[in-house]
Design a protein around this motif. Structure first.
Motif, PDB file in Angstrom:
ATOM      1  N   LEU A 255      -4.462   1.693 -17.307  1.00 22.28           N
ATOM      2  CA  LEU A 255      -5.692   2.321 -18.032  1.00 22.28           C
ATOM      3  C   LEU A 255      -6.065   1.400 -19.296  1.00 22.28           C
ATOM      4  CD1 LEU A 255      -4.116   6.049 -18.582  1.00 22.28           C
ATOM      5  CD2 LEU A 255      -5.886   5.059 -16.830  1.00 22.28           C
ATOM      6  N   LEU A 256      -5.250   0.333 -19.442  1.00 18.42           N
ATOM      7  CA  LEU A 256      -5.294  -0.491 -20.524  1.00 18.42           C
ATOM      8  C   LEU A 256      -6.403  -1.616 -20.415  1.00 18.42           C
ATOM      9  CD1 LEU A 256      -1.926  -1.052 -22.056  1.00 18.42           C
ATOM     10  CD2 LEU A 256      -3.443   0.828 -22.610  1.00 18.42           C
ATOM     11  N   GLN A 257      -7.631  -1.694 -21.038  1.00 12.44           N
ATOM     12  CA  GLN A 257      -8.619  -2.561 -20.823  1.00 12.44           C
ATOM     13  C   GLN A 257      -8.062  -3.955 -21.408  1.00 12.44           C
ATOM     14  OE1 GLN A 257     -12.698  -1.803 -21.780  1.00 12.44           O
ATOM     15  NE2 GLN A 257     -12.381   0.131 -21.510  1.00 12.44           N
ATOM     16  N   PRO A 258      -8.611  -4.828 -20.818  1.00 17.06           N
ATOM     17  CA  PRO A 258      -8.354  -6.241 -21.495  1.00 17.06           C
ATOM     18  C   PRO A 258      -8.909  -6.290 -22.846  1.00 17.06           C
ATOM     19  CG  PRO A 258      -9.603  -6.506 -19.464  1.00 17.06           C
ATOM     20  CD  PRO A 258      -9.552  -5.174 -19.779  1.00 17.06           C
ATOM     21  N   TYR A 259      -8.077  -7.141 -23.765  1.00 15.66           N
ATOM     22  CA  TYR A 259      -8.391  -7.346 -25.151  1.00 15.66           C
ATOM     23  C   TYR A 259      -9.788  -8.112 -25.446  1.00 15.66           C
ATOM     24  CZ  TYR A 259      -6.185  -6.355 -29.646  1.00 15.66           C
ATOM     25  OH  TYR A 259      -5.573  -5.739 -30.516  1.00 15.66           O
ATOM     26  N   PRO A 260     -10.509  -7.678 -26.540  1.00 12.09           N
ATOM     27  CA  PRO A 260     -11.898  -8.119 -26.462  1.00 12.09           C
ATOM     28  C   PRO A 260     -12.284  -9.804 -26.342  1.00 12.09           C
ATOM     29  CG  PRO A 260     -11.251  -6.391 -28.123  1.00 12.09           C
ATOM     30  CD  PRO A 260     -10.018  -6.761 -27.656  1.00 12.09           C
ATOM     31  N   PHE A 261     -11.075 -10.359 -26.974  1.00 10.05           N
ATOM     32  CA  PHE A 261     -11.121 -11.917 -26.889  1.00 10.05           C
ATOM     33  C   PHE A 261     -10.745 -12.270 -25.387  1.00 10.05           C
ATOM     34  CE2 PHE A 261      -9.009 -10.619 -30.943  1.00 10.05           C
ATOM     35  CZ  PHE A 261     -10.320 -10.896 -31.670  1.00 10.05           C
ATOM     36  N   GLU A 262     -10.157 -11.643 -24.588  1.00  6.50           N
ATOM     37  CA  GLU A 262      -9.951 -12.132 -23.211  1.00  6.50           C
ATOM     38  C   GLU A 262     -11.340 -11.708 -22.560  1.00  6.50           C
ATOM     39  OE1 GLU A 262      -7.555 -10.515 -19.227  1.00  6.50           O
ATOM     40  OE2 GLU A 262      -6.889 -10.030 -21.055  1.00  6.50           O
ATOM     41  N   LYS A 263     -11.952 -10.857 -22.972  1.00  9.90           N
ATOM     42  CA  LYS A 263     -13.654 -10.420 -22.250  1.00  9.90           C
ATOM     43  C   LYS A 263     -14.379 -11.680 -22.928  1.00  9.90           C
ATOM     44  CE  LYS A 263     -13.212  -5.320 -21.994  1.00  9.90           C
ATOM     45  NZ  LYS A 263     -13.582  -4.073 -22.725  1.00  9.90           N
ATOM     46  N   LEU A 264     -14.293 -11.879 -23.982  1.00 12.72           N
ATOM     47  CA  LEU A 264     -15.107 -12.904 -24.651  1.00 12.72           C
ATOM     48  C   LEU A 264     -14.880 -14.231 -23.880  1.00 12.72           C
ATOM     49  CD1 LEU A 264     -17.213 -13.789 -26.801  1.00 12.72           C
ATOM     50  CD2 LEU A 264     -15.191 -14.466 -28.251  1.00 12.72           C
ATOM     51  N   THR A 265     -13.623 -14.594 -23.605  1.00  9.12           N
ATOM     52  CA  THR A 265     -13.269 -15.991 -22.769  1.00  9.12           C
ATOM     53  C   THR A 265     -14.065 -15.882 -21.525  1.00  9.12           C
ATOM     54  OG1 THR A 265     -11.373 -16.083 -23.956  1.00  9.12           O
ATOM     55  CG2 THR A 265     -11.603 -17.503 -21.874  1.00  9.12           C
ATOM     56  N   ARG A 266     -14.058 -14.653 -20.786  1.00  9.87           N
ATOM     57  CA  ARG A 266     -14.555 -14.675 -19.521  1.00  9.87           C
ATOM     58  C   ARG A 266     -16.121 -14.845 -19.478  1.00  9.87           C
ATOM     59  NH1 ARG A 266     -11.564  -9.123 -17.204  1.00  9.87           N
ATOM     60  NH2 ARG A 266      -9.501 -10.169 -17.082  1.00  9.87           N
ATOM     61  N   ILE A 267     -16.902 -14.099 -20.494  1.00 13.11           N
ATOM     62  CA  ILE A 267     -18.116 -14.251 -20.937  1.00 13.11           C
ATOM     63  C   ILE A 267     -18.747 -15.668 -21.118  1.00 13.11           C
ATOM     64  CG2 ILE A 267     -20.016 -13.546 -22.353  1.00 13.11           C
ATOM     65  CD1 ILE A 267     -18.621 -11.028 -22.707  1.00 13.11           C
TER      66      ILE A 267
ATOM     67  N   LEU B  67     -18.108  -5.480 -27.167  1.00 12.08           N
ATOM     68  CA  LEU B  67     -16.777  -5.493 -26.797  1.00 12.08           C
ATOM     69  C   LEU B  67     -15.728  -4.878 -27.524  1.00 12.08           C
ATOM     70  CD1 LEU B  67     -16.612  -9.219 -25.834  1.00 12.08           C
ATOM     71  CD2 LEU B  67     -17.550  -7.402 -24.580  1.00 12.08           C
ATOM     72  N   LEU B  68     -15.948  -4.246 -28.782  1.00  6.61           N
ATOM     73  CA  LEU B  68     -15.029  -3.731 -29.677  1.00  6.61           C
ATOM     74  C   LEU B  68     -15.427  -2.024 -29.478  1.00  6.61           C
ATOM     75  CD1 LEU B  68     -15.617  -5.808 -32.688  1.00  6.61           C
ATOM     76  CD2 LEU B  68     -13.379  -5.397 -31.691  1.00  6.61           C
ATOM     77  N   ALA B  69     -16.066  -1.854 -28.823  1.00  2.00           N
ATOM     78  CA  ALA B  69     -16.503  -0.296 -28.631  1.00  2.00           C
ATOM     79  C   ALA B  69     -16.465   0.175 -27.199  1.00  2.00           C
ATOM     80  CB  ALA B  69     -18.145   0.052 -29.235  1.00  2.00           C
ATOM     81  N   ARG B  70     -16.651   1.387 -27.014  1.00  2.00           N
ATOM     82  CA  ARG B  70     -16.598   2.022 -25.819  1.00  2.00           C
ATOM     83  C   ARG B  70     -17.865   2.760 -25.495  1.00  2.00           C
ATOM     84  NH1 ARG B  70     -13.511  -1.307 -25.272  1.00  2.00           N
ATOM     85  NH2 ARG B  70     -11.175  -1.098 -25.054  1.00  2.00           N
ATOM     86  N   ASP B  71     -18.370   2.960 -24.370  1.00  4.63           N
ATOM     87  CA  ASP B  71     -19.514   3.753 -24.094  1.00  4.63           C
ATOM     88  C   ASP B  71     -19.121   5.218 -24.188  1.00  4.63           C
ATOM     89  OD1 ASP B  71     -20.922   1.626 -23.380  1.00  4.63           O
ATOM     90  OD2 ASP B  71     -20.738   1.625 -21.345  1.00  4.63           O
ATOM     91  N   SER B  72     -20.209   6.082 -24.856  1.00  6.40           N
ATOM     92  CA  SER B  72     -20.019   7.431 -25.115  1.00  6.40           C
ATOM     93  C   SER B  72     -21.294   7.942 -24.743  1.00  6.40           C
ATOM     94  CB  SER B  72     -19.513   7.544 -26.567  1.00  6.40           C
ATOM     95  OG  SER B  72     -20.634   7.299 -27.542  1.00  6.40           O
ATOM     96  N   ALA B  73     -21.006   9.371 -24.766  1.00 10.18           N
ATOM     97  CA  ALA B  73     -22.173  10.290 -24.559  1.00 10.18           C
ATOM     98  C   ALA B  73     -23.306   9.762 -25.579  1.00 10.18           C
ATOM     99  CB  ALA B  73     -21.938  11.669 -24.816  1.00 10.18           C
TER     100      ALA B  73
END
Length: 391
Positions: A7-19, A354-360
Motif C-alpha cells: 500500500l505504500l507509495q514511493p517517496y516523492p523524491f523517488e517519483k521525482l527521479t523518475r520524472i 507529488l506531496l499530495a494525494r488526489d481527493s474528492a
C-alpha cells in the motif's frame, strides 16, 4: 511479508527521479538542489563538543526514557519557548528525531479493536510518514486540503461520518510544504472538534524555530492559553531543523501523560533508545538559543534576497515559517514546470502534486512547487535569478 507494504507509495523524491530521468541539465550551469528539505547550515560546535566529550558512554545501554537531564532540558525549553510547564518525568519522552516518533506513535495509538480500519486525518499535501504509518497500522487516511489563501486544513471537507471514526488528527504547524502556521483561533476550532469527536491531536512542530518575526503557536501552548490540559494532545519536535543536526536523530514528544505512559511501554519493544553521547549533545543543543537565533537570521536573509527577485515574475509570498517557498506555477502544471527548471536552468524543485494525494476536492498540491532555501545564500540568489530569466 506484510501485505500492507504494497500500500505504500514511493517517496516523492523517488517519483521525482523518475520524472527527471530523461532530462540532462545544461552543461554550462552548476546544478542547484532546492528540492530536499535537508538543512545545510553548519551544525553548531557545542553539539560536537558535548558529543565527543561523552564518546566512552557508547559502551553503555541507554534507558528508553532518556537521561533525567535530557528530559529536564526539554522541559526547560518548553518553558522558555512556549511559557508552559511540562512534567519532565511523565509528559516528555526523548525520541530519535520526529520522523521515528511520528511513525511509531501511530503503531501504538491506533485502535483496530474498535474499528477494523480506523481513520487518521492528514493535511493534504502532507509529510508522507503520516500516510505510511497509518496504512501499516491497519488504518486509512482521510484528507483535509490546505489551499490558498491561508494554506491551513479545511476541516469542513470532512463529513460527520468520517469524524466519528477518526482516531488521530495530524497537524503540521508550521506546515510542510506550505509554511503556514496555525494561530490561536485555528487551534480553538480544532479543540472544539476534538471535544465533539474525541480524537488525538498529533502535532508535528519540527519547523517551529524557523520564522520571520512571530514565533508560531504550538499545540500545548495553545491548549494552556485556552484553559485546557494536555489530554489527547501530543507534540512532536526535533533538533534537525532547529539546530542543523538532521544526522543527530534527536527530538522529543510531549503531552498527555496517560498516552505517553503507554507509548513508552511500546517503545521498550521498539528498540529506539537514544545513545548516551547523543543525549548529552542534545542537552547542549536544547539549552542554547544563540545558535538558533543565528540560524533563523540566515534564513531571514535568504528570504529577503530571494523573494523580491522571484516576485518580479511569480505570485509567491513569504510563509509564516519554515524554510520553504510554496510557489504557484504560471500555467498550473507543476510537473512540467519542474522539468523545465531542470532542463533549462539546472534547478531541482519538488512538484507539489507529488506531496499530495488526489481527493474528492482535487489535489491541493497541484499547481505549486516546493522550493527549499537550504543551499547557500549565493546559490539561492542564483536560483532566483535563473528562475526569473526562464522563458
Amino acid at each position: 511479508m506484510n501485505p500492507k507494504l504494497s500500500l505504500l507509495q514511493p517517496y516523492p523524491f523517488e517519483k521525482l527521479t523518475r520524472i527527471m530521468q530523461d532530462i540532462t541539465p545544461p552543461a554550462g550551469l552548476t546544478p542547484l538542489a532546492l528540492h530536499i528539505g535537508e538543512p545545510k547550515h553548519d551544525t553548531p560546535q557545542l553539539i560536537f563538543d558535548a558529543l565527543t566529550a561523552q564518546l566512552n558512554a557508547f559502551a553503555k545501554y541507554p534507558a528508553i526514557n532518556g537521561l533525567p537531564e535530557l528530559r529536564a532540558a526539554c522541559a526547560a525549553w518548553c518553558r522558555r519557548r512556549y511559557g508552559i510547564e511540562v512534567d519532565e518525568n511523565h509528559e516528555i519522552i526523548p525520541t530519535l528525531g520526529s520522523r521515528e516518533a511520528l511513525f511509531s506513535f501511530v503503531q501504538a495509538a491506533l485502535d483496530t479493536s474498535k474499528d477494523a480500519q480506523p481513520l487518521v486525518l492528514c493535511p493534504n499535501p502532507f509529510y508522507q510518514i503520516y500516510e505510511g504509518a497509518t496504512l501499516l497500522a491497519g488504518g486509512q487516511t482521510v484528507l483535509a486540503n490546505t489551499r490558498a489563501p491561508d494554506f491551513l486544513p479545511d476541516w469542513l471537507e470532512v463529513d460527520d461520518a468520517a469524524w466519528a471514526r477518526i482516531q488521530i488528527v495530524f497537524v503540521c504547524s508550521p506546515g510542510n510544504p506550505t509554511g503556514a502556521a496555525m494561530k490561536q483561533h485555528d487551534w480553538q476550532q480544532l479543540f472544539a472538534l476534538q471535544d465533539r469527536y474525541g480524537f488525538i491531536i498529533a502535532s508535528d512542530e519540527c519547523y517551529s524555530e524557523i520564522y520571520a518575526d512571530t514565533p508560531p503557536v504550538g499545540l500545548l501552548q495553545a491548549a494552556r492559553a485556552d484553559g485546557r490540559d494536555f489530554s489527547r494532545k501530543i507534540m512532536f519536535t526535533s533538533l534537525s531543523k532547529r539546530s542543523n543536526a538532521p544526522g543527530l536523530r534527536s527530538g522529543f514528544v510531549a503531552g498527555d501523560a496517560a498516552i505517553l505512559k503507554k507509548f513508552l511501554h511500546y517503545r521498550t519493544y521498539h528498540g529506539c533508545a537514544m545513545g548516551l553521547p547523543i543525549q548529552h549533545a542534545s542537552i547542549a543543543a536544547w539549552n542554547d538559543e544563540s545558535h538558533v537565533e543565528l540560524n533563523r537570521a540566515r534564513y531571514r536573509e535568504k528570504f529577503a534576497r530571494v523573494l523580491p527577485v522571484l516576485q518580479q515574475k511569480y505570485a509567491v509570498t513569504l510563509p509564516d515559517a519554515s524554510f520553504y517557498l510554496w510557489l504557484p506555477v504560471p500555467d498550473g502544471d507543476d510537473i512540467a514546470f519542474a522539468r523545465q527548471l531542470w532542463q533549462h536552468a539546472a534547478i531541482q524543485v519538488l512538484p507539489g502534486s507529488l506531496l499530495a494525494r488526489d481527493s474528492a476536492h482535487g489535489n491541493a498540491g497541484q499547481g505549486y512547487v516546493r522550493i527549499a532555501l537550504v543551499a547557500s545564500l549565493a546559490e539561492c540568489d542564483e536560483a532566483a535569478r535563473r528562475m526569473t530569466q526562464l522563458s
